[in-house]
Design a protein around this motif. Sequence first.
Motif, PDB file in Angstrom:
ATOM      1  N   TYR A  39       0.812  -1.216   0.000  1.00 24.98           N
ATOM      2  CA  TYR A  39       0.000   0.000   0.000  1.00 24.98           C
ATOM      3  C   TYR A  39       0.848   1.270   0.000  1.00 24.98           C
ATOM      4  N   LYS A  40       2.167   1.138   0.164  1.00 22.08           N
ATOM      5  CA  LYS A  40       3.054   2.295   0.115  1.00 22.08           C
ATOM      6  C   LYS A  40       3.701   2.461  -1.254  1.00 22.08           C
ATOM      7  N   ILE A  41       3.435   1.529  -2.165  1.00 21.82           N
ATOM      8  CA  ILE A  41       3.985   1.608  -3.514  1.00 21.82           C
ATOM      9  C   ILE A  41       3.133   2.557  -4.345  1.00 21.82           C
ATOM     10  N   LEU A  42       3.772   3.499  -5.023  1.00 23.40           N
ATOM     11  CA  LEU A  42       3.030   4.562  -5.703  1.00 23.40           C
ATOM     12  C   LEU A  42       2.068   4.033  -6.759  1.00 23.40           C
ATOM     13  N   TYR A  43       2.506   3.087  -7.578  1.00 21.68           N
ATOM     14  CA  TYR A  43       1.620   2.631  -8.653  1.00 21.68           C
ATOM     15  C   TYR A  43       0.394   1.903  -8.110  1.00 21.68           C
ATOM     16  N   VAL A  44       0.529   1.250  -6.945  1.00 24.82           N
ATOM     17  CA  VAL A  44      -0.626   0.610  -6.309  1.00 24.82           C
ATOM     18  C   VAL A  44      -1.603   1.685  -5.834  1.00 24.82           C
ATOM     19  N   GLN A  45      -1.063   2.736  -5.235  1.00 21.72           N
ATOM     20  CA  GLN A  45      -1.906   3.834  -4.764  1.00 21.72           C
ATOM     21  C   GLN A  45      -2.640   4.506  -5.926  1.00 21.72           C
ATOM     22  N   VAL A  46      -1.916   4.734  -7.036  1.00 20.70           N
ATOM     23  CA  VAL A  46      -2.522   5.390  -8.196  1.00 20.70           C
ATOM     24  C   VAL A  46      -3.590   4.490  -8.822  1.00 20.70           C
ATOM     25  N   LEU A  47      -3.295   3.199  -8.927  1.00 15.10           N
ATOM     26  CA  LEU A  47      -4.263   2.257  -9.497  1.00 15.10           C
ATOM     27  C   LEU A  47      -5.535   2.225  -8.652  1.00 15.10           C
ATOM     28  N   PHE A  48      -5.372   2.174  -7.352  1.00 17.35           N
ATOM     29  CA  PHE A  48      -6.506   2.175  -6.434  1.00 17.35           C
ATOM     30  C   PHE A  48      -7.305   3.472  -6.582  1.00 17.35           C
ATOM     31  N   ALA A  49      -6.591   4.593  -6.733  1.00 12.35           N
ATOM     32  CA  ALA A  49      -7.247   5.895  -6.883  1.00 12.35           C
ATOM     33  C   ALA A  49      -8.033   5.974  -8.189  1.00 12.35           C
ATOM     34  N   VAL A  50      -7.472   5.419  -9.272  1.00 16.57           N
ATOM     35  CA  VAL A  50      -8.158   5.419 -10.569  1.00 16.57           C
ATOM     36  C   VAL A  50      -9.455   4.619 -10.483  1.00 16.57           C
ATOM     37  N   VAL A  51      -9.388   3.438  -9.840  1.00 15.89           N
ATOM     38  CA  VAL A  51     -10.580   2.606  -9.691  1.00 15.89           C
ATOM     39  C   VAL A  51     -11.645   3.336  -8.864  1.00 15.89           C
ATOM     40  N   LEU A  52     -11.227   3.964  -7.776  1.00 18.10           N
ATOM     41  CA  LEU A  52     -12.166   4.730  -6.955  1.00 18.10           C
ATOM     42  C   LEU A  52     -12.794   5.873  -7.755  1.00 18.10           C
ATOM     43  N   GLY A  53     -11.967   6.525  -8.573  1.00  9.58           N
ATOM     44  CA  GLY A  53     -12.474   7.615  -9.400  1.00  9.58           C
ATOM     45  C   GLY A  53     -13.531   7.145 -10.381  1.00  9.58           C
ATOM     46  N   VAL A  54     -13.301   5.999 -11.005  1.00 15.60           N
ATOM     47  CA  VAL A  54     -14.270   5.426 -11.941  1.00 15.60           C
ATOM     48  C   VAL A  54     -15.571   5.100 -11.224  1.00 15.60           C
ATOM     49  N   LEU A  55     -15.473   4.489 -10.044  1.00 18.00           N
ATOM     50  CA  LEU A  55     -16.665   4.117  -9.282  1.00 18.00           C
ATOM     51  C   LEU A  55     -17.457   5.356  -8.850  1.00 18.00           C
ATOM     52  N   LEU A  56     -16.741   6.372  -8.363  1.00 17.82           N
ATOM     53  CA  LEU A  56     -17.426   7.583  -7.912  1.00 17.82           C
ATOM     54  C   LEU A  56     -18.117   8.280  -9.088  1.00 17.82           C
ATOM     55  N   GLY A  57     -17.409   8.382 -10.216  1.00 16.14           N
ATOM     56  CA  GLY A  57     -17.985   9.033 -11.380  1.00 16.14           C
ATOM     57  C   GLY A  57     -19.170   8.279 -11.954  1.00 16.14           C
ATOM     58  N   THR A  58     -19.167   6.957 -11.797  1.00 16.96           N
ATOM     59  CA  THR A  58     -20.250   6.125 -12.335  1.00 16.96           C
ATOM     60  C   THR A  58     -21.518   6.212 -11.485  1.00 16.96           C
ATOM     61  N   PHE A  59     -21.349   6.078 -10.188  1.00 23.39           N
ATOM     62  CA  PHE A  59     -22.520   6.011  -9.305  1.00 23.39           C
ATOM     63  C   PHE A  59     -22.953   7.371  -8.748  1.00 23.39           C
ATOM     64  N   PHE A  60     -22.008   8.310  -8.664  1.00 23.17           N
ATOM     65  CA  PHE A  60     -22.339   9.658  -8.172  1.00 23.17           C
ATOM     66  C   PHE A  60     -21.730  10.685  -9.136  1.00 23.17           C
ATOM     67  N   PRO A  61     -22.284  10.784 -10.353  1.00 22.18           N
ATOM     68  CA  PRO A  61     -21.683  11.627 -11.396  1.00 22.18           C
ATOM     69  C   PRO A  61     -21.499  13.092 -10.999  1.00 22.18           C
ATOM     70  N   HIS A  62     -22.458  13.670 -10.297  1.00 21.09           N
ATOM     71  CA  HIS A  62     -22.324  15.084  -9.916  1.00 21.09           C
ATOM     72  C   HIS A  62     -21.181  15.283  -8.929  1.00 21.09           C
ATOM     73  N   LEU A  63     -21.054  14.345  -7.999  1.00 20.51           N
ATOM     74  CA  LEU A  63     -19.944  14.412  -7.054  1.00 20.51           C
ATOM     75  C   LEU A  63     -18.623  14.178  -7.782  1.00 20.51           C
ATOM     76  N   GLY A  64     -18.634  13.276  -8.779  1.00 17.32           N
ATOM     77  CA  GLY A  64     -17.429  13.016  -9.564  1.00 17.32           C
ATOM     78  C   GLY A  64     -16.968  14.264 -10.300  1.00 17.32           C
ATOM     79  N   GLU A  65     -17.929  14.993 -10.903  1.00 16.47           N
ATOM     80  CA  GLU A  65     -17.591  16.239 -11.595  1.00 16.47           C
ATOM     81  C   GLU A  65     -16.956  17.245 -10.646  1.00 16.47           C
ATOM     82  N   ALA A  66     -17.403  17.226  -9.396  1.00 16.09           N
ATOM     83  CA  ALA A  66     -16.890  18.175  -8.406  1.00 16.09           C
ATOM     84  C   ALA A  66     -15.446  17.895  -8.028  1.00 16.09           C
ATOM     85  N   MET A  67     -14.923  16.721  -8.400  1.00  8.00           N
ATOM     86  CA  MET A  67     -13.546  16.352  -8.081  1.00  8.00           C
ATOM     87  C   MET A  67     -12.537  16.933  -9.080  1.00  8.00           C
TER      88      MET A  67
END
Length: 430
Positions: free
Chosen positions: A6-34
């Motif tokens: 969990y301290k490896i940068l590419y793991v953190q970025v990959l996890f962040a990308v997945v979270l971003g996709v999920l947030l944008g998919t299920f809460f699009p208005h909140l995703g836009e606010a990011m």
Amino acid sequence: MRRPFYKILYVQVLFAVVLGVLLGTFFPHLGEAMKPLGDGFIKLVKMIIAPVVFCTVVVGIAAMGDVKKVGRIGGKALIYFEVVSTFALVIGLIVGKVVQPGAGFNVDPASLDPKAITAFTNQAAHASFMDFVLHIIPETLVGALATGEILQVLFVAILTGFALTAMGKAGEPILNGIRAVEKLVFGIVAIVMKAAPVGAFGAMAFTIGAYGLASIGNLLELIATFYFTAILFVVLVLGLIARVVGFNIFKLIRFIREELLIVLGTSSSESALPALMRKLEAAGAPKSVVSLVVPTGYSFNLDGTNLYMTLATLFIAQATNTHLTLEHELIILGVAMLTSKGAAAVTGGGFITLAATLAVVPEIPVAGMALILGVDRFMSECRSLTNFIGNAVATLVVARWEGELDLDRLHAVLDGEIDVDAPEPAPARA
């Protein structure tokens, strides 16, 4: 000792990308606010690009002490860029003719709204090749560093490096000062990159929230065709080049995976430019080559953009039932070879150069760009990734061409035997 995953940068970025996709998919208005999170990270990186390029180029040239060598490296880089860029344009054209992703759309050009692409066509109309060349010269010596234009910074840095070389011993105090600033700059880069997961999360959440996966719709075939073409180019063309040079393209991709994930999340290859330069130096490429080839490649070696331009041009022609002759296709290739050189490696750059290319082929309705405007963002990531990998390969090729690539170190690094995750660049080799 191995770091926790969990301290490896590419793991953190990959996890962040997945979270971003999920947030944008299920809460699009909140995703836009990011969106500010992604924009903020890109601004942080752009803030540091100019001093990174300036310091590395000046130190690299001064360390060489040979003006002819600088010209030789630059000449070899430009030859490589032109040859490989032509391959990319031709491959995009061939795939577009074979797959025909726009066939069956039967769009009436008169029904398209040209206002949707006015901003892009206006920028393209004012971007001639001569304007691009003149734009390389900044208004003032420090103006390039203030505006952050990569080619302007590169131009000023080359002049500074030549001047320091001519000064001899008298210029050593200045050179030592620039070396100290370079260490400081890369220290700042190390700090900034810690925010990469936040930036990738914000940018990806905004993209999915604003445009939505549903917007892909009928253009899924075009997107799939473009990604397939890019993968084909990386594996076959860049893979073959890498094999001739003496390394494996898949090992190189694994080596720069952190940077690739940052590029994917932010849709901008500039967001990982400083990290790429540091890694290539640490992998055995000399500073003199890295400092010249990488910044130049960001404007002259855009393989992904070249693939996109010919493929998208054919898509628009097919979708609007516009018949293209062999002469038209050759004109498209010739014009694209020029317009692509001025494309910035940032989001939207490929779309602007596409407008400039279509303007020279009046048979293809420029308004047809409105067909792909909604999904351009989803292809922008692929363009940036391909451009990024292409510039990494180009740097190693020129280094080998110069006979200065440390292959033993490169193999050790790519095989994971040497850890290069250090905050500072490797010392320049004599």
